[in-house]
Enzyme design. Structure first.
Site: not given
Ligand SMILES: Cc1cc2nc3c(=O)[nH]c(=O)nc-3n(C[C@H](O)[C@H](O)[C@H](O)COP(=O)(O)O)c2cc1C
Length: 313
Positions: A9, A63, A92, A131, A193-194, A217
């Site tokens: 999400p 979510q 969040c 989450k 994460g990452d 991301r």
């Molecule tokens: C722009 C953005 C918006 C996000 N919005 C949510 C969200 O609505 N709900 C949630 O549980 N996590 C949210 N996250 C967290 C991501 O779901 C994820 O757990 C976090 O970015 C770590 O993963 P990554 O390092 O692969 O980006 C968001 C992350 C980003 C970058």
């Protein structure tokens, strides 16, 4: 069976056209961005728009975020028919959300977490997940405690983004915490994460033992990360993406965005996505500069087609 690779999400990103694109490219399950339980109960038009879906993105995970057990339960009842899986956001870090007592603020109130999950569990019989982040700050890392509570309240799986709230997106995600949660909890654990490259996905599975991963991301401008990671998990070499394949996915993404949002909003949104798609390609900087100045949809289409069809694979 599809590899357990989920689209995370992401508020402001995980719109229906984005989710369809990721699904088309191999995501096993896509999540809506976090949706306010309060907004749903009040029937906020914008909130309801976030629930727009279509058959080809199914199954869909929805979510919700909020701070009140009864409001979250009422919202869960409202979306229950649409949700193939329901997830509660307990991670969040955004100020506005935390100030309202929701998202990662709930990590400071494990008792409230229990009440929320019990209330939602009573009204929603389908798969229920949470989450979380690893804790409020580095001195209050309580992901294990929250995981136990979730398990006791009948939650079916838990997703951990192993950074504390105070870390925001700084530093690196501590995957060791995913491994610990997996070792000590007897419900499935989803790692987040990452995960920026397909190889990261493989590494997360092998180093943490997690049951599924959630890509966030790393999917920006790279929906192919799903099939590339799936290939690596099957010990295959991922096939390179041809110029034609790349343009075909981008063109479809553009069409879905236009159909969903109309020219004005689609133009603004797709500038961002096209910039991400251009990452690593020769003359991407100049292309991004041109995107910035484009004010009409047909021009955006022409520019995108010229750039992506003439860029090497
Ligand atoms: C722009 C953005 C918006 C996000 N919005 C949510 C969200 O609505 N709900 C949630 O549980 N996590 C949210 N996250 C967290 C991501 O779901 C994820 O757990 C976090 O970015 C770590 O993963 P990554 O390092 O692969 O980006 C968001 C992350 C980003 C970058």
């Amino acid at each position: 069976m599809a590899a357990p690779l989920l689209l995370a999400p992401m508020a402001g990103i995980s719109s229906l056209p984005f989710r369809r694109t990721m699904k088309e490219c191999g995501a096993a399950l896509v999540f809506t961005e976090m949706i306010s339980a309060n907004g749903l109960i009040r029937d906020g038009r914008k909130t309801v728009e976030l629930l727009r879906s279509c058959a080809d993105e199914k199954p869909l995970a929805i979510q919700l975020f909020g701070d009140d057990p009864q409001v979250l339960a009422a919202a869960a009842q409202l979306v229950g028919d649409q949700a193939d899986l329901l997830d509660i956001n307990l991670g969040c870090p955004v100020k506005k959300v935390v100030r309202a007592g929701a998202g990662s603020a709930l990590l400071r109130n494990p008792q409230r977490v229990g009440q929320i999950l019990a209330a939602v569990r009573r009204v929603f019989a389908g798969p229920l997940t949470i989450k979380i982040r690893s804790g409020w700050d580095q001195t209050h890392l309580n992901y294990m405690e929250i995981g136990q509570i979730a398990r006791e309240e009948g939650v079916n799986a838990i997703c951990l983004h192993p950074r504390s709230r105070s870390q925001n997106f700084g530093g690196t995600a501590n995957w060791q915490q995913i491994a610990e949660l997996k070792a000590r909890l007897d419900i499935p654990v989803i790692g987040s994460g990452d995960l920026f490259h397909a190889a990261d996905v493989l590494r997360m599975f092998t180093t943490t033992g997690c049951d599924a991963v959630m890509i966030a991301r790393g999917a920006y401008g790279n929906p192919w990360i799903f099939e590339q990671a799936a290939a690596l998990l099957q010990q295959q070499v991922p096939a390179p993406i041809s110029t034609e394949q790349r343009w075909s996915v981008i063109r479809q993404h553009l069409r879905w965005h236009l159909a969903e949002f109309g020219e004005h909003k689609a133009l603004i949104e797709m500038r961002k996505h096209l910039s991400w798609y251009a990452k690593g390609l020769p003359t991407a900087t100049q292309f991004r500069g041109r995107l910035h100045d484009i004010t009409s949809w047909p021009t955006l289409l022409d520019e995108a087609q010229n750039f992506f069809c003439s860029s090497p694979a």
